[in-house]
Write a protein that holds these residues in place. Structure first.
Motif, PDB file in Angstrom:
ATOM      1  N   ASP A  53       0.844  -1.194   0.000  1.00  0.00           N
ATOM      2  CA  ASP A  53       0.000   0.000   0.000  1.00  0.00           C
ATOM      3  C   ASP A  53       0.875   1.239   0.000  1.00  0.00           C
ATOM      4  N   GLY A  54       0.582   2.146  -0.904  1.00  0.00           N
ATOM      5  CA  GLY A  54       1.377   3.364  -0.936  1.00  0.00           C
ATOM      6  C   GLY A  54       0.994   4.263  -2.084  1.00  0.00           C
ATOM      7  N   LYS A  55       1.905   5.175  -2.388  1.00  0.00           N
ATOM      8  CA  LYS A  55       1.666   6.194  -3.425  1.00  0.00           C
ATOM      9  C   LYS A  55       2.907   6.364  -4.276  1.00  0.00           C
ATOM     10  N   ILE A  56       2.664   6.728  -5.530  1.00  0.00           N
ATOM     11  CA  ILE A  56       3.726   7.194  -6.417  1.00  0.00           C
ATOM     12  C   ILE A  56       3.393   8.643  -6.756  1.00  0.00           C
ATOM     13  N   ILE A  57       4.348   9.521  -6.583  1.00  0.00           N
ATOM     14  CA  ILE A  57       4.125  10.935  -6.923  1.00  0.00           C
ATOM     15  C   ILE A  57       5.172  11.360  -7.952  1.00  0.00           C
ATOM     16  N   ILE A  58       4.697  11.857  -9.079  1.00  0.00           N
ATOM     17  CA  ILE A  58       5.571  12.380 -10.136  1.00  0.00           C
ATOM     18  C   ILE A  58       5.451  13.898 -10.119  1.00  0.00           C
ATOM     19  N   GLU A  59       6.562  14.576  -9.902  1.00  0.00           N
ATOM     20  CA  GLU A  59       6.540  16.049  -9.915  1.00  0.00           C
ATOM     21  C   GLU A  59       7.511  16.565 -10.970  1.00  0.00           C
ATOM     22  N   ILE A  60       7.080  17.557 -11.701  1.00  0.00           N
ATOM     23  CA  ILE A  60       7.983  18.252 -12.619  1.00  0.00           C
ATOM     24  C   ILE A  60       8.086  19.677 -12.106  1.00  0.00           C
ATOM     25  N   ARG A  61       9.300  20.089 -11.826  1.00  0.00           N
ATOM     26  CA  ARG A  61       9.494  21.409 -11.219  1.00  0.00           C
ATOM     27  C   ARG A  61      10.367  22.299 -12.087  1.00  0.00           C
ATOM     28  N   LYS A  62      10.124  23.592 -11.947  1.00  0.00           N
ATOM     29  CA  LYS A  62      10.863  24.571 -12.751  1.00  0.00           C
ATOM     30  C   LYS A  62      12.316  24.676 -12.298  1.00  0.00           C
ATOM     31  N   GLU A  63      13.099  25.304 -13.130  1.00  0.00           N
ATOM     32  CA  GLU A  63      14.508  25.557 -12.831  1.00  0.00           C
ATOM     33  C   GLU A  63      14.628  26.386 -11.550  1.00  0.00           C
ATOM     34  N   TYR A  64      15.554  25.972 -10.674  1.00  0.00           N
ATOM     35  CA  TYR A  64      15.775  26.695  -9.414  1.00  0.00           C
ATOM     36  C   TYR A  64      16.079  28.167  -9.676  1.00  0.00           C
ATOM     37  N   GLY A  65      15.428  29.028  -8.905  1.00  0.00           N
ATOM     38  CA  GLY A  65      15.776  30.444  -8.934  1.00  0.00           C
ATOM     39  C   GLY A  65      15.189  31.241 -10.080  1.00  0.00           C
ATOM     40  N   ARG A  66      14.505  30.587 -11.014  1.00  0.00           N
ATOM     41  CA  ARG A  66      13.936  31.338 -12.140  1.00  0.00           C
ATOM     42  C   ARG A  66      12.494  31.708 -11.858  1.00  0.00           C
ATOM     43  N   GLU A  67      12.140  32.932 -12.196  1.00  0.00           N
ATOM     44  CA  GLU A  67      10.769  33.408 -11.969  1.00  0.00           C
ATOM     45  C   GLU A  67      10.021  33.617 -13.282  1.00  0.00           C
ATOM     46  N   ASP A  68      10.693  33.340 -14.408  1.00  0.00           N
ATOM     47  CA  ASP A  68      10.087  33.680 -15.704  1.00  0.00           C
ATOM     48  C   ASP A  68       9.657  32.441 -16.508  1.00  0.00           C
ATOM     49  N   THR A  69       9.463  31.295 -15.819  1.00  0.00           N
ATOM     50  CA  THR A  69       9.051  30.094 -16.546  1.00  0.00           C
ATOM     51  C   THR A  69       7.517  30.053 -16.641  1.00  0.00           C
ATOM     52  N   PRO A  70       6.976  29.603 -17.775  1.00  0.00           N
ATOM     53  CA  PRO A  70       5.516  29.533 -17.935  1.00  0.00           C
ATOM     54  C   PRO A  70       4.837  28.614 -16.909  1.00  0.00           C
ATOM     55  N   LEU A  71       5.549  27.564 -16.470  1.00  0.00           N
ATOM     56  CA  LEU A  71       4.995  26.671 -15.452  1.00  0.00           C
ATOM     57  C   LEU A  71       5.897  26.651 -14.230  1.00  0.00           C
ATOM     58  N   GLU A  72       5.277  26.606 -13.051  1.00  0.00           N
ATOM     59  CA  GLU A  72       6.049  26.470 -11.816  1.00  0.00           C
ATOM     60  C   GLU A  72       6.241  24.999 -11.470  1.00  0.00           C
ATOM     61  N   PHE A  73       5.154  24.252 -11.517  1.00  0.00           N
ATOM     62  CA  PHE A  73       5.262  22.816 -11.247  1.00  0.00           C
ATOM     63  C   PHE A  73       4.059  22.089 -11.843  1.00  0.00           C
ATOM     64  N   LEU A  74       4.212  20.779 -11.952  1.00  0.00           N
ATOM     65  CA  LEU A  74       3.133  19.900 -12.385  1.00  0.00           C
ATOM     66  C   LEU A  74       3.289  18.621 -11.576  1.00  0.00           C
ATOM     67  N   VAL A  75       2.193  18.104 -11.037  1.00  0.00           N
ATOM     68  CA  VAL A  75       2.293  16.917 -10.187  1.00  0.00           C
ATOM     69  C   VAL A  75       1.164  15.932 -10.486  1.00  0.00           C
ATOM     70  N   ALA A  76       1.501  14.649 -10.471  1.00  0.00           N
ATOM     71  CA  ALA A  76       0.508  13.585 -10.625  1.00  0.00           C
ATOM     72  C   ALA A  76       0.758  12.543  -9.543  1.00  0.00           C
ATOM     73  N   GLU A  77      -0.318  12.007  -8.988  1.00  0.00           N
ATOM     74  CA  GLU A  77      -0.191  11.060  -7.874  1.00  0.00           C
ATOM     75  C   GLU A  77      -1.071   9.847  -8.113  1.00  0.00           C
ATOM     76  N   TYR A  78      -0.468   8.674  -7.928  1.00  0.00           N
ATOM     77  CA  TYR A  78      -1.201   7.404  -7.997  1.00  0.00           C
ATOM     78  C   TYR A  78      -1.164   6.760  -6.621  1.00  0.00           C
ATOM     79  N   SER A  79      -2.325   6.306  -6.157  1.00  0.00           N
ATOM     80  CA  SER A  79      -2.390   5.600  -4.881  1.00  0.00           C
ATOM     81  C   SER A  79      -2.850   4.170  -5.141  1.00  0.00           C
ATOM     82  N   THR A  80      -2.365   3.225  -4.325  1.00  0.00           N
ATOM     83  CA  THR A  80      -2.772   1.830  -4.499  1.00  0.00           C
ATOM     84  C   THR A  80      -4.243   1.633  -4.119  1.00  0.00           C
ATOM     85  N   GLN A  81      -4.866   2.671  -3.568  1.00  0.00           N
ATOM     86  CA  GLN A  81      -6.317   2.634  -3.357  1.00  0.00           C
ATOM     87  C   GLN A  81      -7.044   2.908  -4.674  1.00  0.00           C
ATOM     88  N   LYS A  82      -6.258   2.928  -5.761  1.00  0.00           N
ATOM     89  CA  LYS A  82      -6.757   3.124  -7.128  1.00  0.00           C
ATOM     90  C   LYS A  82      -7.301   4.542  -7.352  1.00  0.00           C
TER      91      LYS A  82
END
Length: 204
Positions: A53-82
């Motif tokens: 039982d657990g979770k998988i979390i996939i995160e995509i994060r912006k370059e450290y220290g940059r404030e001019d990126t179109p995206l800050e982060f994107l995250v997806a999470e899968y749990s074994t509870q389906k």
């Protein structure tokens, strides 16, 4: 097929009940919705083989220290509870200036990175790994991450699209496929040739 070959394969398909419901809930640009769907498929691919039982979390994060990126982060999470969840934080003003129909990860996040988290519920344990973008899309980055972390040759293909349905409105669907080489041993013999052949088929 992959039966009786030294290649492990896995496929996941997310239909309207999951992909569309999650993606449509967020008012995101089309290209970001596609990556969100790919991240959902990746989380489901990685999570479907969990033996606890657990979770998988996939995160995509912006370059450290940059404030001019179109995206800050994107995250997806899968749990074994389906259960599957996903979200993204878009800087709308900066995104509006992005003059590309199919932006790369670098266009959206700068020299960002993917963070992979595995949480085991009952043991209260957490494993985390990360990889800088090596490639312009999530399939390439994910393949490289798994190849390095598991030290097994791995190929991953992720896809997400907004398709017309029979009821004539569009719905999001996402899918992922993974193949991994199984090491040779006395029973299997040398597996390089079979992996090479499987890789060629996969790439087409």
């Amino acid at each position: 097929g992959l039966d009786n070959t030294p290649v492990r394969g896995q496929i996941v398909s997310l239909g309207p009940a999951t992909a569309d419901e999650i993606i449509s809930r967020h008012d995101l640009p089309h290209a970001v919705s596609e990556i969100l769907g790919e991240a959902l498929a990746l989380a489901a691919l990685a999570g479907s083989s969990l033996k606890f039982d657990g979770k998988i979390i996939i995160e995509i994060r912006k370059e450290y220290g940059r404030e001019d990126t179109p995206l800050e982060f994107l995250v997806a999470e899968y749990s074994t509870q389906k259960t599957l969840r996903a979200m993204a934080k878009v800087n709308k003003e900066i995104y509006a200036k992005l003059d590309k129909k199919n932006p790369s990860l670098q266009d959206l996040f700068g020299n960002g990175f993917m963070l992979f988290t595995l949480e085991q519920t009952d043991a209260n344990e957490r494993y985390q790994g990360q990889i800088a973008f090596e490639g312009s899309d999530l399939s390439t980055v994910a393949s490289e991450y798994f190849a390095r972390s598991e030290q097994i040759p791995t190929k991953i293909l992720l896809a997400c699209e907004n398709k017309n349905t029979r009821t004539s409105h569009k719905e999001w669907r996402a899918a992922g496929i993974l193949i991994q080489k199984i090491a040779g041993d006395d029973t299997r013999g040398e597996t390089d040739d079979v992996w090479h052949e499987a890789s060629i088929k996969f790439d087409t």
